[in-house]
Design an enzyme around this catalytic site. Sequence first.
Site, PDB file in Angstrom:
ATOM      1  N   CYS A 116       0.817  -1.224   0.000  1.00 52.60           N
ATOM      2  CA  CYS A 116       0.000   0.000   0.000  1.00 52.60           C
ATOM      3  C   CYS A 116       0.845   1.266   0.000  1.00 52.60           C
ATOM      4  O   CYS A 116       0.327   2.352  -0.219  1.00 52.60           O
ATOM      5  CB  CYS A 116      -0.961   0.002   1.184  1.00 52.60           C
ATOM      6  SG  CYS A 116      -2.217  -1.262   1.017  1.00 52.60           S
ATOM      7  N   HIS A 256      -3.344   7.285   2.211  1.00 53.25           N
ATOM      8  CA  HIS A 256      -3.770   5.967   1.734  1.00 53.25           C
ATOM      9  C   HIS A 256      -5.172   5.645   2.260  1.00 53.25           C
ATOM     10  O   HIS A 256      -5.441   5.780   3.454  1.00 53.25           O
ATOM     11  CB  HIS A 256      -2.770   4.912   2.218  1.00 53.25           C
ATOM     12  CG  HIS A 256      -3.189   3.510   1.901  1.00 53.25           C
ATOM     13  ND1 HIS A 256      -3.588   3.122   0.641  1.00 53.25           N
ATOM     14  CD2 HIS A 256      -3.296   2.413   2.704  1.00 53.25           C
ATOM     15  CE1 HIS A 256      -3.915   1.838   0.675  1.00 53.25           C
ATOM     16  NE2 HIS A 256      -3.756   1.386   1.903  1.00 53.25           N
ATOM     17  N   ASN A 286     -10.125  -0.090  -0.549  1.00 51.39           N
ATOM     18  CA  ASN A 286      -8.658  -0.016  -0.526  1.00 51.39           C
ATOM     19  C   ASN A 286      -8.113  -0.636  -1.822  1.00 51.39           C
ATOM     20  O   ASN A 286      -8.175  -1.852  -2.009  1.00 51.39           O
ATOM     21  CB  ASN A 286      -8.140  -0.775   0.710  1.00 51.39           C
ATOM     22  CG  ASN A 286      -6.625  -0.736   0.841  1.00 51.39           C
ATOM     23  OD1 ASN A 286      -5.918  -0.362  -0.098  1.00 51.39           O
ATOM     24  ND2 ASN A 286      -6.119  -1.156   1.988  1.00 51.39           N
TER      25      ASN A 286
HETATM   26  N1  ACO Z   1     -18.806  -8.241   8.721  1.00 44.06           N
HETATM   27  C1  ACO Z   1     -19.245  -8.510   9.963  1.00 44.06           C
HETATM   28  N2  ACO Z   1     -18.405  -8.859  10.980  1.00 44.06           N
HETATM   29  C2  ACO Z   1     -17.098  -8.920  10.710  1.00 44.06           C
HETATM   30  C3  ACO Z   1     -16.583  -8.656   9.434  1.00 44.06           C
HETATM   31  C4  ACO Z   1     -17.501  -8.310   8.409  1.00 44.06           C
HETATM   32  N3  ACO Z   1     -17.103  -8.025   7.157  1.00 44.06           N
HETATM   33  N4  ACO Z   1     -15.235  -8.819   9.472  1.00 44.06           N
HETATM   34  C5  ACO Z   1     -14.907  -9.141  10.726  1.00 44.06           C
HETATM   35  N5  ACO Z   1     -16.046  -9.224  11.482  1.00 44.06           N
HETATM   36  C6  ACO Z   1     -16.155  -9.555  12.883  1.00 44.06           C
HETATM   37  C7  ACO Z   1     -15.000 -10.381  13.400  1.00 44.06           C
HETATM   38  O1  ACO Z   1     -15.198 -11.755  13.113  1.00 44.06           O
HETATM   39  C8  ACO Z   1     -15.035 -10.089  14.866  1.00 44.06           C
HETATM   40  O2  ACO Z   1     -16.084 -10.867  15.453  1.00 44.06           O
HETATM   41  P1  ACO Z   1     -15.892 -11.489  16.930  1.00 44.06           P
HETATM   42  O3  ACO Z   1     -15.726 -10.293  17.832  1.00 44.06           O
HETATM   43  O4  ACO Z   1     -17.140 -12.247  17.108  1.00 44.06           O
HETATM   44  O5  ACO Z   1     -14.647 -12.313  16.861  1.00 44.06           O
HETATM   45  C9  ACO Z   1     -15.483  -8.621  14.912  1.00 44.06           C
HETATM   46  O6  ACO Z   1     -16.096  -8.346  13.648  1.00 44.06           O
HETATM   47  C10 ACO Z   1     -14.355  -7.650  15.137  1.00 44.06           C
HETATM   48  O7  ACO Z   1     -13.271  -7.999  14.274  1.00 44.06           O
HETATM   49  P2  ACO Z   1     -11.969  -7.111  14.168  1.00 44.06           P
HETATM   50  O8  ACO Z   1     -11.054  -7.706  13.139  1.00 44.06           O
HETATM   51  O9  ACO Z   1     -11.427  -6.883  15.533  1.00 44.06           O
HETATM   52  O10 ACO Z   1     -12.604  -5.753  13.602  1.00 44.06           O
HETATM   53  P3  ACO Z   1     -11.963  -4.328  13.476  1.00 44.06           P
HETATM   54  O11 ACO Z   1     -12.787  -3.346  14.160  1.00 44.06           O
HETATM   55  O12 ACO Z   1     -10.477  -4.338  13.767  1.00 44.06           O
HETATM   56  O13 ACO Z   1     -12.112  -4.037  11.905  1.00 44.06           O
HETATM   57  C11 ACO Z   1     -10.713  -4.050   9.931  1.00 44.06           C
HETATM   58  C12 ACO Z   1     -11.463  -4.882  10.953  1.00 44.06           C
HETATM   59  C13 ACO Z   1     -11.734  -3.238   9.146  1.00 44.06           C
HETATM   60  C14 ACO Z   1      -9.965  -4.994   8.996  1.00 44.06           C
HETATM   61  C15 ACO Z   1      -9.715  -3.085  10.609  1.00 44.06           C
HETATM   62  O14 ACO Z   1      -8.974  -3.780  11.592  1.00 44.06           O
HETATM   63  C16 ACO Z   1      -8.753  -2.431   9.649  1.00 44.06           C
HETATM   64  O15 ACO Z   1      -9.131  -1.645   8.806  1.00 44.06           O
HETATM   65  N6  ACO Z   1      -7.457  -2.669   9.806  1.00 44.06           N
HETATM   66  C17 ACO Z   1      -6.424  -1.983   9.020  1.00 44.06           C
HETATM   67  C18 ACO Z   1      -6.326  -2.482   7.620  1.00 44.06           C
HETATM   68  C19 ACO Z   1      -5.251  -1.692   6.887  1.00 44.06           C
HETATM   69  O16 ACO Z   1      -5.006  -0.519   7.169  1.00 44.06           O
HETATM   70  N7  ACO Z   1      -4.559  -2.255   5.954  1.00 44.06           N
HETATM   71  C20 ACO Z   1      -3.513  -1.419   5.321  1.00 44.06           C
HETATM   72  C21 ACO Z   1      -2.653  -2.058   4.508  1.00 44.06           C
HETATM   73  S1  ACO Z   1      -3.386  -3.136   3.341  1.00 44.06           S
HETATM   74  C22 ACO Z   1      -2.081  -3.643   2.322  1.00 44.06           C
HETATM   75  O17 ACO Z   1      -0.973  -3.263   2.485  1.00 44.06           O
HETATM   76  C23 ACO Z   1      -2.386  -4.614   1.223  1.00 44.06           C
END
Ligand code: ACO
Length: 331
Positions: A116, A256, A286
Amino acid sequence: MTTKTAAITAVGGYVPEHVLTNAALEQMVDTNDEWITSRTGIKERRILKPTSLGTSFMAIAAARELVQKKNLDPAAIDLVIVSTATPDMPVSSTAAFVATEIGALNAFAYDLQGACSGFLYGMSAASAHISSGRYQKVLLIGADTMSSIIDYTDRSTCVIFGDGAGAVLFEPNDEDLGLQDEVLRVDGKGREFLKIEAGGSMLPASSDTVAAGKHFLHQEGRPVFKFAVSNMVDAIEQVLDQNNLTKNDIDYVVAHQANKRILDAIAKNLDLDYEQMLVNIERYGNTTAATLPLLLWDYESKLKKNQKLLFTAFGGGFTWGATYLTWAYNT
Ligand code: ACO
């Protein structure tokens, strides 16, 4: 020879026609529009169909748009860099194919893999090539077909990513406009949290790796989120400091587009006005190396000569940084 700054002098872009909405994802995995919108800010993303068109298809379309808008003779391009984590094939170079297809017959070309942060790193490379005095026109393209490495049964990643490409032209500038300074960093320990395990030299693709889904992108969202915010904020503060700037001097932050909450956290940490942040994540998701040039593509008409822009990105590796650039033209 006087060293010249390298400025962006033209922008092009391309996103595929096919729109994958949150409603459509609700039919594919156990998710819902409310979760996706509140956790990521994404409403829809574009998907390249068929995938077999490859990343070069989008990169070529973005480059051709730029060439046409700028009325540029492609034969005058010296170098084509394609920043991508999803090249057409591991070997050969996607950039070589793109250069030939757009008629950049006198150019050399290479791919740059910074996940990214690929476009941010590419800005550094493009600018350094220009400032060397050896090259006059460097075409930098950020392009990714994320749909080719996403498991559409994994709700934690499939809602986030989309496909697209953006292109910019770097040229020498006589008024000292363009790329001014940068802070670029890596932390190789980050690959534990964001990776595709199979298909490389450590674990070549086999029927076993495919059966285990190891050819898909794996991401541990929470740690990535935490590292992304703190490292981008640190890099921005450092680049502001190095240039005796405060956040009030900055016209736009080109960050980003990984997650709307990451953008909110950056704005909050740096006490930025939300109007200073360029945002289009709701429409594209993204798109990895394409998010920064696609922001420029969408907002080009708003940008004015002499405005101060701060670019920042964070991605797999980990890779991250912040770049200070002054805008060189009015549309
Ligand atoms: N729909 C519904 N529920 C979901 C989904 C979904 N699409 N995805 C995950 N959940 C659930 C999980 O299973 C979890 O359930 P549980 O509590 O029962 O176990 C709950 O939601 C919380 O999951 P988390 O992973 O902790 O959710 P979070 O609030 O962290 O959001 C996310 C996830 C959106 C991926 C976030 O962490 C994020 O954006 N992280 C950064 C990503 C990023 O910046 N990447 C950059 C680089 S990418 C690259 O270089 C290619």
